[in-house]
Write an enzyme that holds these catalytic residues in place. Sequence first.
Site, PDB file in Angstrom:
ATOM      1  CB  SER A  13     -50.673  15.841-119.087  1.00 36.91           C
ATOM      2  OG  SER A  13     -51.908  15.651-119.757  1.00 36.91           O
TER       3      SER A  13
ATOM      4  CE1 TYR B 152     -49.260  10.750-120.651  1.00 37.07           C
ATOM      5  CE2 TYR B 152     -51.284  11.884-120.077  1.00 37.07           C
ATOM      6  CZ  TYR B 152     -50.055  11.882-120.685  1.00 37.07           C
ATOM      7  OH  TYR B 152     -49.595  13.008-121.326  1.00 37.07           O
TER       8      TYR B 152
END
Length: 258
Positions: free
Chosen positions: A148, A165
């Site tokens: 990401s 995350y």
Amino acid sequence: MKKKDLFRLEGKTAIVTGGSQGLGKQMACALAEYGANLVIAARKLERCEKAAAEISEMYGVKVVPLACDVSREEDIVAMVNRTREVFGRLDILVNNAGVTWGATAGEYPAAKWRQVLDVNLTGSFIAAREAFQVMKGQGAGKIINLASVMGKVGAKEEVMDAVAYNASKGGIINLTRDLAVKWAPYGINVNAISPGWFPTHMAEKVIEMRRDLFLNMIPAGRFGNEEDLKGAVVYLASGASDYVYGQVLSVDGGWCIH
């Protein structure tokens, strides 16, 4: 090999975790369109069955739906074993399954930290490890991890307050590089895709709240659409990337160079 054949995937078998919806389904469709048979695995079998039927009908490939919670090692082992039983091989693994949890870093619950890391990072490693055992015997394979943009940069709280995350995706990036070095001698390419902001089920609420902020940070001036990841995953899954190892391909509208 003719240039037009570099991207062909006929006769190949791919697993896409988290492949029943969102980015996973988009990438599964791309692999199927280029001829790959598929295993679509996610926690909810009904969603996998629905996606499998749609993709099979649309592209004429064999698609097997499987229930798999990637935080459970036994589920991952069963997924890979089932793939080998049905297709006799495993050529492509797309480690896409992921979760997130938002909370301020100074008060982030340890239980949620462990949950996010177990799914995003540990689950990806276990799936890669099990796929390696099959691919090593074949002398070839492609492992594609989903990182990401949040794994490449820090984020202010008003941008994304989800430290677990972000940390997990940073871990994915270095996991990719390390496995690429270790497994290159076996003919296995390990690479990653680093998506930016796509309005999927997991990101749509954050995008709704911060739409203008995010658009101002994306040089392309738009969010990702349903077509934007397809070329990247086909490239990394196909013979076109046979000499590519340990790379993180950003598909982010320029977020990380802004």
